[in-house]
Write a protein that holds these residues in place. Structure first.
Motif, mmCIF file in Angstrom:
data_model
loop_
_atom_site.group_PDB
_atom_site.id
_atom_site.type_symbol
_atom_site.label_atom_id
_atom_site.label_comp_id
_atom_site.label_asym_id
_atom_site.label_seq_id
_atom_site.Cartn_x
_atom_site.Cartn_y
_atom_site.Cartn_z
ATOM 1 N N PRO A 298 1.023 -0.903 0.140
ATOM 2 C CA PRO A 298 -0.084 0.164 0.218
ATOM 3 C C PRO A 298 0.847 1.727 0.071
ATOM 4 C CG PRO A 298 -0.987 -1.547 1.358
ATOM 5 C CD PRO A 298 0.836 -1.893 1.579
ATOM 6 N N LEU A 299 0.563 2.473 -0.850
ATOM 7 C CA LEU A 299 1.362 3.454 -1.398
ATOM 8 C C LEU A 299 1.008 4.561 -0.193
ATOM 9 C CD1 LEU A 299 1.413 3.683 -5.263
ATOM 10 C CD2 LEU A 299 3.421 4.026 -2.978
ATOM 11 N N THR A 300 1.111 5.372 0.576
ATOM 12 C CA THR A 300 0.649 6.136 1.432
ATOM 13 C C THR A 300 0.511 7.392 0.925
ATOM 14 O OG1 THR A 300 2.668 7.376 1.380
ATOM 15 C CG2 THR A 300 2.831 5.452 2.905
ATOM 16 N N PRO A 301 -0.497 8.260 1.068
ATOM 17 C CA PRO A 301 -1.642 9.354 0.725
ATOM 18 C C PRO A 301 -0.364 10.035 0.529
ATOM 19 C CG PRO A 301 -2.922 9.148 2.573
ATOM 20 C CD PRO A 301 -1.153 7.779 2.523
ATOM 21 N N THR A 302 0.494 10.572 0.880
ATOM 22 C CA THR A 302 1.885 11.032 0.756
ATOM 23 C C THR A 302 2.403 11.230 -0.565
ATOM 24 O OG1 THR A 302 2.387 12.035 3.534
ATOM 25 C CG2 THR A 302 4.599 11.907 1.450
ATOM 26 N N ASP A 303 3.192 9.814 -0.902
ATOM 27 C CA ASP A 303 3.786 9.077 -1.349
ATOM 28 C C ASP A 303 2.698 9.220 -3.225
ATOM 29 O OD1 ASP A 303 4.823 6.711 -0.681
ATOM 30 O OD2 ASP A 303 6.093 8.235 -1.247
ATOM 31 N N ARG A 304 1.512 9.124 -3.045
ATOM 32 C CA ARG A 304 0.789 9.420 -3.905
ATOM 33 C C ARG A 304 0.430 10.788 -4.142
ATOM 34 N NH1 ARG A 304 -3.538 5.511 -4.985
ATOM 35 N NH2 ARG A 304 -3.438 3.558 -4.178
ATOM 36 N N ARG A 305 0.412 12.036 -3.693
ATOM 37 C CA ARG A 305 -0.395 13.166 -4.110
ATOM 38 C C ARG A 305 1.379 13.782 -4.083
ATOM 39 N NH1 ARG A 305 -1.511 17.969 -0.001
ATOM 40 N NH2 ARG A 305 -0.660 19.369 -1.315
ATOM 41 N N LEU B 162 4.449 15.624 -9.058
ATOM 42 C CA LEU B 162 6.129 15.372 -9.383
ATOM 43 C C LEU B 162 5.691 15.343 -10.961
ATOM 44 C CD1 LEU B 162 8.407 13.586 -7.348
ATOM 45 C CD2 LEU B 162 8.596 16.262 -7.759
ATOM 46 N N ALA B 163 4.787 14.862 -11.026
ATOM 47 C CA ALA B 163 4.269 14.312 -12.728
ATOM 48 C C ALA B 163 4.038 16.137 -13.705
ATOM 49 C CB ALA B 163 2.962 13.235 -13.177
ATOM 50 N N GLY B 164 3.232 17.083 -12.657
ATOM 51 C CA GLY B 164 3.305 18.191 -14.136
ATOM 52 C C GLY B 164 2.863 19.492 -13.516
ATOM 53 N N LEU B 165 1.883 18.816 -11.968
ATOM 54 C CA LEU B 165 1.361 20.243 -11.000
ATOM 55 C C LEU B 165 2.814 21.315 -10.938
ATOM 56 C CD1 LEU B 165 -0.637 18.480 -8.530
ATOM 57 C CD2 LEU B 165 -1.168 20.068 -10.438
ATOM 58 N N VAL C 115 9.779 21.361 -2.582
ATOM 59 C CA VAL C 115 10.221 21.594 -4.450
ATOM 60 C C VAL C 115 10.160 20.785 -4.656
ATOM 61 C CG1 VAL C 115 12.812 21.114 -5.083
ATOM 62 C CG2 VAL C 115 12.261 22.009 -2.740
ATOM 63 N N GLY C 116 9.045 19.630 -4.523
ATOM 64 C CA GLY C 116 8.907 18.470 -5.844
ATOM 65 C C GLY C 116 7.633 19.281 -6.551
ATOM 66 N N ARG C 117 7.358 20.456 -6.173
ATOM 67 C CA ARG C 117 5.967 21.443 -6.753
ATOM 68 C C ARG C 117 6.106 22.274 -7.789
ATOM 69 N NH1 ARG C 117 4.096 22.735 -1.192
ATOM 70 N NH2 ARG C 117 2.154 20.339 -0.545
ATOM 71 N N ALA C 118 7.907 22.034 -7.680
ATOM 72 C CA ALA C 118 8.371 22.805 -8.488
ATOM 73 C C ALA C 118 10.004 22.446 -8.449
ATOM 74 C CB ALA C 118 8.132 24.710 -8.269
ATOM 75 N N PRO C 119 10.383 22.083 -9.631
ATOM 76 C CA PRO C 119 11.601 21.463 -9.368
ATOM 77 C C PRO C 119 12.701 21.523 -10.539
ATOM 78 C CG PRO C 119 9.685 19.508 -10.772
ATOM 79 C CD PRO C 119 9.235 20.366 -9.496
ATOM 80 N N ASP C 120 11.580 22.529 -11.428
ATOM 81 C CA ASP C 120 12.775 23.615 -12.591
ATOM 82 C C ASP C 120 13.001 25.111 -11.572
ATOM 83 O OD1 ASP C 120 12.945 21.362 -13.994
ATOM 84 O OD2 ASP C 120 11.062 21.474 -14.696
ATOM 85 N N ASP C 121 12.423 25.519 -10.650
ATOM 86 C CA ASP C 121 12.284 26.520 -10.252
ATOM 87 C C ASP C 121 13.929 26.936 -9.581
ATOM 88 O OD1 ASP C 121 12.639 29.105 -8.471
ATOM 89 O OD2 ASP C 121 9.843 28.434 -8.051
#
Length: 260
Positions: free
Chosen positions: A76-83, A88-91, A183-189
């Motif tokens: 099972p994945l945690t809610p944190t890992d899912r979000r 990271l995939a685009g938000l 940082v994961g929300r804006a890895p290119d910042d």
């Protein structure tokens, strides 16, 4: 050649989190081969390899959901890992404003509120942990932080932090997990990439960052602080929440530490 050498990814490397790194970590934790994950998710093994190496663009939501579903079947994945994987995939968040800009955006009423919170510890922070403003109780309870100007640089570069923070090891690890999530929300910042590269010079930061764990900042938690002069320990209820600001929404956080 090992799979790590083939992919060019090493756990000890300091780098901003990417979708490929997060996917690789979740896959390794579950003992999935690339071929097994690809088969169950309905994609090719070469596509999984390209994602993990960062050689492909962000996957679609349907692909991400399929990968998460397959990973969850094994463990099972945690809610944190899912979000985190979805983000990271685009938000993306807009580039982070400079601390000076955010400080100037704090309204007079918000500044006066800091004094009204006394004797509770109160401060306004930006996404990188820069102190935008703080009250006297905050400055007195956290010696050296006002001069350092940043909670991360203070936590990892100021010896006073290990004296004041009773549970320094767990607190510092949590701070890094929260930063990885941010940082994961804006890895290119460039603001974040430069900041992480700067912190990487601190051995303890490097150690915690290399663990790869992420977490959300909880709205309420407990923290213990030691008075460096008397040695007395006091427990606080720490509350964190966004500050309303029309110019920079969701960029200023109020951190309030209420004595218990």
């Amino acid at each position: 050649m090992s799979e790590d050498e083939e992919s060019g990814w090493f756990a000890e490397d300091i780098a901003v989190p990417t979708f490929g790194q997060a996917l690789r970590r979740l896959r390794d934790e579950r003992g999935y081969s690339r071929e097994h994950l690809a088969y169950t998710a309905g994609v090719s093994a070469s596509y999984i390899t390209a994602l993990e190496k960062g050689e492909r663009g962000n996957p679609t939501r349907s692909v991400v959901d399929s990968l998460l579903r397959c990973l969850n079947l094994m463990s099972p994945l945690t809610p944190t890992d899912r979000r985190h994987l979805h983000e990271l995939a685009g938000l993306r968040m807009p580039e982070t404003p400079a601390p000076e800009e955010l400080h100037a955006a704090i309204t007079p009423d918000q500044q006066r509120a800091l004094a009204l919170f006394e004797p509770a510890l109160a401060a306004y922070l930006d996404p990188c942990g820069n102190i935008l403003d703080a009250n006297d109780s905050w400055n007195a309870a956290l010696p050296g932080l006002r001069e350092d100007g940043n909670v991360f640089r203070w936590m990892f570069g100021n010896e006073q932090a290990k004296v004041v923070e009773v549970d320094w090891e767990s607190e510092a690890r949590q701070y890094v997990q929260w930063l990885r999530m941010t940082v994961g929300r804006a890895p290119d910042d460039p603001v974040f990439t430069t900041f992480v590269a700067d912190l990487a010079h601190f051995p303890d930061f490097h150690r915690f960052w290399s663990e790869g764990s992420v977490d959300f900042t909880p709205p309420v938690r407990t923290q213990r602080l030691r008075n460096p002069d008397s040695g007395d320990i006091r427990e606080y209820s720490v509350q964190a929440g966004p500050v309303h600001n029309e110019t920079y929404p969701d960029r200023i956080t109020l951190l309030l530490c209420l004595p218990l």
